[in-house]
Write a protein that holds these residues in place. Structure first.
Motif, PDB file in Angstrom:
ATOM      1  N   GLY A 219       0.779  -1.228   0.000  1.00 26.71           N
ATOM      2  CA  GLY A 219       0.000   0.000   0.000  1.00 26.71           C
ATOM      3  C   GLY A 219       0.808   1.273   0.000  1.00 26.71           C
ATOM      4  N   LYS A 220       2.121   1.167  -0.141  1.00 32.81           N
ATOM      5  CA  LYS A 220       2.972   2.353  -0.126  1.00 32.81           C
ATOM      6  C   LYS A 220       3.691   2.514  -1.457  1.00 32.81           C
ATOM      7  N   LEU A 221       3.848   3.765  -1.888  1.00 38.04           N
ATOM      8  CA  LEU A 221       4.656   4.059  -3.064  1.00 38.04           C
ATOM      9  C   LEU A 221       6.107   4.147  -2.611  1.00 38.04           C
ATOM     10  N   ILE A 222       6.915   3.169  -3.013  1.00 40.42           N
ATOM     11  CA  ILE A 222       8.301   3.081  -2.563  1.00 40.42           C
ATOM     12  C   ILE A 222       9.211   3.990  -3.377  1.00 40.42           C
ATOM     13  N   LEU A 223       9.089   3.889  -4.703  1.00 42.63           N
ATOM     14  CA  LEU A 223       9.939   4.673  -5.598  1.00 42.63           C
ATOM     15  C   LEU A 223       9.134   5.131  -6.803  1.00 42.63           C
ATOM     16  N   ASP A 224       9.526   6.269  -7.360  1.00 43.21           N
ATOM     17  CA  ASP A 224       8.900   6.823  -8.555  1.00 43.21           C
ATOM     18  C   ASP A 224      10.020   7.427  -9.390  1.00 43.21           C
ATOM     19  N   GLY A 225      10.315   6.793 -10.538  1.00 41.32           N
ATOM     20  CA  GLY A 225      11.414   7.295 -11.356  1.00 41.32           C
ATOM     21  C   GLY A 225      11.532   6.535 -12.657  1.00 41.32           C
ATOM     22  N   THR A 226      12.646   6.694 -13.354  1.00 42.12           N
ATOM     23  CA  THR A 226      12.879   5.979 -14.602  1.00 42.12           C
ATOM     24  C   THR A 226      13.115   4.496 -14.308  1.00 42.12           C
ATOM     25  N   VAL A 227      13.094   3.677 -15.347  1.00 40.58           N
ATOM     26  CA  VAL A 227      13.305   2.243 -15.141  1.00 40.58           C
ATOM     27  C   VAL A 227      14.658   1.961 -14.503  1.00 40.58           C
ATOM     28  N   ASP A 228      15.680   2.685 -14.928  1.00 43.71           N
ATOM     29  CA  ASP A 228      17.011   2.426 -14.383  1.00 43.71           C
ATOM     30  C   ASP A 228      17.148   2.933 -12.953  1.00 43.71           C
ATOM     31  N   GLU A 229      16.406   3.963 -12.599  1.00 44.56           N
ATOM     32  CA  GLU A 229      16.434   4.463 -11.227  1.00 44.56           C
ATOM     33  C   GLU A 229      15.708   3.519 -10.268  1.00 44.56           C
TER      34      GLU A 229
END
Length: 273
Positions: A219-229
């Motif tokens: 239920g938490k957004l852990i990461l938001d970024g490019t595929v490599d990030e």
């Protein structure tokens, strides 16, 4: 532009989705990725319609979602559900034609033209006269994909970015149609027709097609970024609770596999070498 601030969803004090901020203001292919029960479908439902929101705000093009009429919003965003049952005996042709009802100003010739184009591009010709509810699961998915694409087609005028929400659209599709659907969705973005926000489980297909990844867990957004990030072996292994490695094939393609798998044909180093 879509902007969500501090949106969450809870049932009887239990958080299904912890507070999330999200913003997109350009054409991009966004994958919502994570294990079962991560809150992926809840997030995509909330972003597309505000459904079940316990807190926070969502706006489209600077206008609060609650202030949009269903008819107005349907011109700029379309949502493809996981479930594909229709409570009537409509044929495939009728299901596709219904997607154009929100565009009464479009000429009949334009509506027919875009329907014929989508039918041809998605290989739906042989299904047109069949009753939708008697199709296979994969056939229903293809028809529903055609429906949401048709909903967003417009005639002539310059439009703001449109949004195509797809909740696990690869369910029931064989490999050929999985790839065809993803290629079409990728082209939708590349042709500047709009953005795709898609819930997926396949990490290799995610890596191939995504511009941006929202990685979720419990239920938490852990990461938001490019595929490599986002898609590092360490992060994915921790998120899925299984040891994964990133490998590069001899022709340069990157993919992920379980660490115990071995093959003399592959370079096992994370970045080639």
């Amino acid at each position: 532009m879509i902007e969500a601030k501090n949106i969450s969803f809870a049932v009887k004090g239990r958080h299904i989705l912890h507070p999330v901020d999200f913003k997109t203001d350009k054409e991009e292919f966004i994958v919502i990725l994570g294990p079962n029960g991560a809150g992926k479908s809840t997030l995509v439902k909330m972003l597309s319609s505000g459904a079940n929101r316990s807190s926070g705000s969502i706006s489209y093009y600077g206008k609060e979602l609650k202030d949009w009429t269903l008819e107005g919003l349907s011109r700029y965003r379309a949502y493809m559900h996981q479930e594909s049952m229709i409570a009537s005996n409509f044929t495939v042709r009728e299901v596709l034609e219904m997607a154009r009802y929100r565009h009464p100003e479009s000429k009949a010739g334009f509506n027919q033209q875009v329907i014929e184009r989508i039918v041809s591009e998605l290989n739906l010709e042989n299904l047109l006269d069949q009753e939708f509810n008697f199709l296979s699961g994969g056939e229903k998915q293809r028809v529903q994909f055609g429906r949401v694409l048709l909903q967003l087609e417009s005639e002539g005028e310059i439009q703001p970015i449109k949004y195509l929400f797809l909740d696990e659209p690869l369910n029931n599709l064989d490999v050929r149609y999985q790839i065809e659907l993803l290629r079409y969705a990728r082209k939708f973005v590349d042709d500047k027709r709009g953005s795709v926000i898609i819930v997926m489980h396949d990490i290799n297909l995610c890596y191939q097609y995504a511009d941006r990844v929202l990685l979720m867990q419990k239920g938490k957004l852990i990461l938001d970024g490019t595929v490599d990030e986002v898609m590092t072996p360490q992060v994915l292994s921790e998120t899925y609770q299984i040891e994964l490695e990133q490998v590069r094939s001899l022709d340069g393609e990157i993919f992920y596999r379980h660490l115990s798998y071995s093959s003399s044909l592959l370079d096992k180093s994370p970045h080639g070498g």
